[in-house]
Design an enzyme around this catalytic site. Structure first.
Site, PDB file in Angstrom:
ATOM      1  N   TYR A  31       0.611  -1.229  -0.055  1.00  0.00           N
ATOM      2  CA  TYR A  31       0.031   0.099   0.180  1.00  0.00           C
ATOM      3  C   TYR A  31       0.895   1.198   0.100  1.00  0.00           C
ATOM      4  O   TYR A  31       2.143   1.076   0.186  1.00  0.00           O
ATOM      5  CB  TYR A  31      -1.090   0.046   1.222  1.00  0.00           C
ATOM      6  CG  TYR A  31      -0.283   0.224   2.553  1.00  0.00           C
ATOM      7  CD1 TYR A  31       0.672  -0.509   3.223  1.00  0.00           C
ATOM      8  CD2 TYR A  31      -0.459   1.500   3.029  1.00  0.00           C
ATOM      9  CE1 TYR A  31       1.080  -0.170   4.484  1.00  0.00           C
ATOM     10  CE2 TYR A  31       0.319   2.057   4.358  1.00  0.00           C
ATOM     11  CZ  TYR A  31       1.022   1.139   4.837  1.00  0.00           C
ATOM     12  OH  TYR A  31       1.593   1.220   6.210  1.00  0.00           O
ATOM     13  N   ARG A  50       7.996   3.987  -4.764  1.00  0.00           N
ATOM     14  CA  ARG A  50       8.008   2.953  -3.958  1.00  0.00           C
ATOM     15  C   ARG A  50       7.044   1.804  -3.661  1.00  0.00           C
ATOM     16  O   ARG A  50       7.456   0.842  -3.467  1.00  0.00           O
ATOM     17  CB  ARG A  50       7.896   3.622  -2.599  1.00  0.00           C
ATOM     18  CG  ARG A  50       8.234   2.834  -1.270  1.00  0.00           C
ATOM     19  CD  ARG A  50       8.291   3.530   0.089  1.00  0.00           C
ATOM     20  NE  ARG A  50       6.922   4.209   0.409  1.00  0.00           N
ATOM     21  CZ  ARG A  50       6.922   4.913   1.455  1.00  0.00           C
ATOM     22  NH1 ARG A  50       7.778   5.206   2.494  1.00  0.00           N
ATOM     23  NH2 ARG A  50       5.504   5.415   1.864  1.00  0.00           N
ATOM     24  N   ARG A  99      -8.165 -21.475  -1.482  1.00  0.00           N
ATOM     25  CA  ARG A  99      -7.010 -20.840  -0.546  1.00  0.00           C
ATOM     26  C   ARG A  99      -5.691 -21.815  -0.659  1.00  0.00           C
ATOM     27  O   ARG A  99      -5.840 -22.969  -0.266  1.00  0.00           O
ATOM     28  CB  ARG A  99      -7.429 -20.801   0.856  1.00  0.00           C
ATOM     29  CG  ARG A  99      -6.487 -19.840   1.733  1.00  0.00           C
ATOM     30  CD  ARG A  99      -7.274 -20.084   3.129  1.00  0.00           C
ATOM     31  NE  ARG A  99      -6.075 -19.138   4.206  1.00  0.00           N
ATOM     32  CZ  ARG A  99      -5.023 -20.012   4.702  1.00  0.00           C
ATOM     33  NH1 ARG A  99      -5.059 -21.188   4.197  1.00  0.00           N
ATOM     34  NH2 ARG A  99      -4.375 -19.486   5.480  1.00  0.00           N
ATOM     35  N   HIS A 101      -1.317 -21.453  -0.164  1.00  0.00           N
ATOM     36  CA  HIS A 101      -0.067 -20.574   0.254  1.00  0.00           C
ATOM     37  C   HIS A 101       0.312 -20.031  -1.127  1.00  0.00           C
ATOM     38  O   HIS A 101       0.918 -18.883  -1.342  1.00  0.00           O
ATOM     39  CB  HIS A 101       0.461 -21.233   1.204  1.00  0.00           C
ATOM     40  CG  HIS A 101       0.295 -21.146   2.633  1.00  0.00           C
ATOM     41  ND1 HIS A 101       0.930 -21.197   3.827  1.00  0.00           N
ATOM     42  CD2 HIS A 101      -1.226 -21.040   3.250  1.00  0.00           C
ATOM     43  CE1 HIS A 101       0.237 -21.060   4.705  1.00  0.00           C
ATOM     44  NE2 HIS A 101      -1.105 -21.042   4.521  1.00  0.00           N
ATOM     45  N   LYS A 147       6.484  -2.036   2.039  1.00  0.00           N
ATOM     46  CA  LYS A 147       5.312  -1.344   2.622  1.00  0.00           C
ATOM     47  C   LYS A 147       4.067  -2.309   2.495  1.00  0.00           C
ATOM     48  O   LYS A 147       3.188  -2.370   1.507  1.00  0.00           O
ATOM     49  CB  LYS A 147       5.032   0.035   1.858  1.00  0.00           C
ATOM     50  CG  LYS A 147       4.243   1.069   2.922  1.00  0.00           C
ATOM     51  CD  LYS A 147       4.293   2.458   2.361  1.00  0.00           C
ATOM     52  CE  LYS A 147       3.056   3.325   3.165  1.00  0.00           C
ATOM     53  NZ  LYS A 147       3.202   3.483   4.468  1.00  0.00           N
ATOM     54  N   GLU A 179      12.633   2.558  14.052  1.00  0.00           N
ATOM     55  CA  GLU A 179      11.813   3.592  13.707  1.00  0.00           C
ATOM     56  C   GLU A 179      10.529   3.749  14.842  1.00  0.00           C
ATOM     57  O   GLU A 179      10.471   3.036  15.567  1.00  0.00           O
ATOM     58  CB  GLU A 179      11.255   3.582  12.264  1.00  0.00           C
ATOM     59  CG  GLU A 179      10.625   2.236  12.094  1.00  0.00           C
ATOM     60  CD  GLU A 179      10.279   1.914  10.458  1.00  0.00           C
ATOM     61  OE1 GLU A 179      10.146   2.743   9.815  1.00  0.00           O
ATOM     62  OE2 GLU A 179       9.988   0.696  10.418  1.00  0.00           O
ATOM     63  N   LEU A 203      11.071   1.320   7.166  1.00  0.00           N
ATOM     64  CA  LEU A 203      10.683   1.563   5.804  1.00  0.00           C
ATOM     65  C   LEU A 203      11.415   2.783   5.342  1.00  0.00           C
ATOM     66  O   LEU A 203      11.525   3.872   5.956  1.00  0.00           O
ATOM     67  CB  LEU A 203       9.028   1.783   6.104  1.00  0.00           C
ATOM     68  CG  LEU A 203       8.381   2.310   4.688  1.00  0.00           C
ATOM     69  CD1 LEU A 203       8.104   0.910   4.014  1.00  0.00           C
ATOM     70  CD2 LEU A 203       7.023   3.206   4.815  1.00  0.00           C
TER      71      LEU A 203
HETATM   72  N1  PMP Z   1       8.033   3.780   8.691  1.00  0.00           N
HETATM   73  C1  PMP Z   1       6.698   3.170   9.029  1.00  0.00           C
HETATM   74  C2  PMP Z   1       6.686   1.544   9.576  1.00  0.00           C
HETATM   75  C3  PMP Z   1       5.471   3.768   8.323  1.00  0.00           C
HETATM   76  O1  PMP Z   1       4.358   2.940   8.321  1.00  0.00           O
HETATM   77  C4  PMP Z   1       5.770   5.067   7.695  1.00  0.00           C
HETATM   78  C5  PMP Z   1       4.345   5.690   7.269  1.00  0.00           C
HETATM   79  N2  PMP Z   1       3.796   4.810   6.091  1.00  0.00           N
HETATM   80  C6  PMP Z   1       6.841   5.528   7.582  1.00  0.00           C
HETATM   81  C7  PMP Z   1       8.061   4.947   8.081  1.00  0.00           C
HETATM   82  C8  PMP Z   1       7.197   7.097   7.101  1.00  0.00           C
HETATM   83  O2  PMP Z   1       6.921   6.923   5.505  1.00  0.00           O
HETATM   84  P1  PMP Z   1       6.454   8.031   4.680  1.00  0.00           P
HETATM   85  O3  PMP Z   1       7.367   9.439   4.950  1.00  0.00           O
HETATM   86  O4  PMP Z   1       6.489   7.875   3.466  1.00  0.00           O
HETATM   87  O5  PMP Z   1       5.077   8.406   5.310  1.00  0.00           O
END
Ligand code: PMP
Length: 284
Positions: A31, A50, A99, A101, A147, A179, A203
């Site tokens: 997403y 991305r 279903r 895997h 993501k 993070e 991410l």
């Molecule tokens: N880390 C994670 C785990 C996130 O979910 C997000 C937001 N989607 C971010 C970092 C920040 O990403 P962005 O700056 O692209 O919104």
């Protein structure tokens, strides 16, 4: 409410998602979230890029081009008539029955796309006072760079922080801060800005790309180096970043003040520059 469902813009009530959609059953999908400021989709190209990177990493072939998706998202935004909003879109690996895997043959099972738009406003009140966070062990998988719609690890971390009375989780893996639960994390120590380097443990945020540019323009030294939870507690400032939260000061972690326990001066400078950059894009 109008939504995008594959290549059509329809009323939400018309959408039919199969019970065997792999997103529903396995969390097998990816997403993006883009912030719309005064009708302008901020850093749209980077978000679309991305999505394609995430697709490649999960071995999914997207059955549309970036241009076609962009056109649909803009059409949806226009129909929704929202000037300040966020657009959420996801692609799952489609409906495969029964279903199993195993990944289905993409020639037989097309991915399923959806997008919806919700109003969003700038989190200015929170940015003025900052938020309180707590450390939580980062127990997510080792593909945090994807993501993925499978967000259970992030949700559990946020819930743990909330149960402990905090607004956000600062994730720690093997003593190093990675993070926050849905944003990237930064600290300022002796005028130097630090954040975890990109790689499989975080991410790669789109907001992070903008902060790199801002730091350079403002002459703030940036080190993309991991730091420990102890180092973070001894920092002068801390903040998190995401497309929706923008730059959000973190003033306390585990009930210990970061710096003087107020949004820091470097943080405020970066936030100010970020909003200037947004305004410049909107006006262009
Ligand atoms: N880390 C994670 C785990 C996130 O979910 C997000 C937001 N989607 C971010 C970092 C920040 O990403 P962005 O700056 O692209 O919104």
């Amino acid at each position: 409410m109008k939504v995008l469902w594959n290549d059509q813009i329809v009323d939400e009530s018309e959408v039919k998602i199969d019970l065997e959609d792999r997103g529903y059953q396995f969390g097998d999908g990816i997403y993006e979230v883009i912030r719309i400021y005064d009708g302008y989709m901020y850093m749209e190209k980077e978000h679309l890029d991305r999505l394609w990177v995430s697709a490649e990493k999960i071995r999914m072939t997207l059955p549309f081009t970036k241009e076609a998706l962009s056109e649909r998202l803009h059409q949806l935004a226009k129909e929704a008539g929202l000037e300040n909003a966020r657009v959420y879109f996801q692609v799952t690996r489609g409906t495969a029955k029964p279903r199993l895997h195993d990944f289905p043959d993409p020639k037989e099972v097309p991915p399923v796309l959806m997008a919806d738009i919700q109003p969003a406003s700038r989190p200015t009140a929170k940015q003025t006072i900052g938020i309180r966070a707590g450390f939580v062990e980062d127990k997510r998988w080792l593909h945090c760079d994807i993501k993925s719609i499978s967000l259970l690890g992030n949700l559990l971390a946020l819930d743990e922080a909330k149960q402990n009375g905090y607004e956000e989780a600062v994730l720690v893996r093997d003593n190093y801060v990675t993070e926050a639960s849905a944003s990237n994390l930064w600290m300022v120590k002796n005028e130097v800005l630090y954040t975890h380097p990109d790689g499989n443990l975080i991410l790669p945020g789109i907001t992070k790309i903008k902060i790199r540019e801002i730091a350079k323009a403002l002459g703030i030294e940036l080190k993309e180096e991991a730091f420990t939870d102890k180092e973070l507690l001894a920092a002068d400032e801390c903040f998190k970043t995401s497309s929706v939260a923008e730059i959000m000061p973190i003033i306390e972690i585990d009930n210990q003040k970061i710096g003087d326990g107020m949004p820091g001066k470097v943080t405020k400078k970066i936030l100010h520059a970020y909003i200037e950059a947004v305004n410049l894009s909107v006006q262009a």
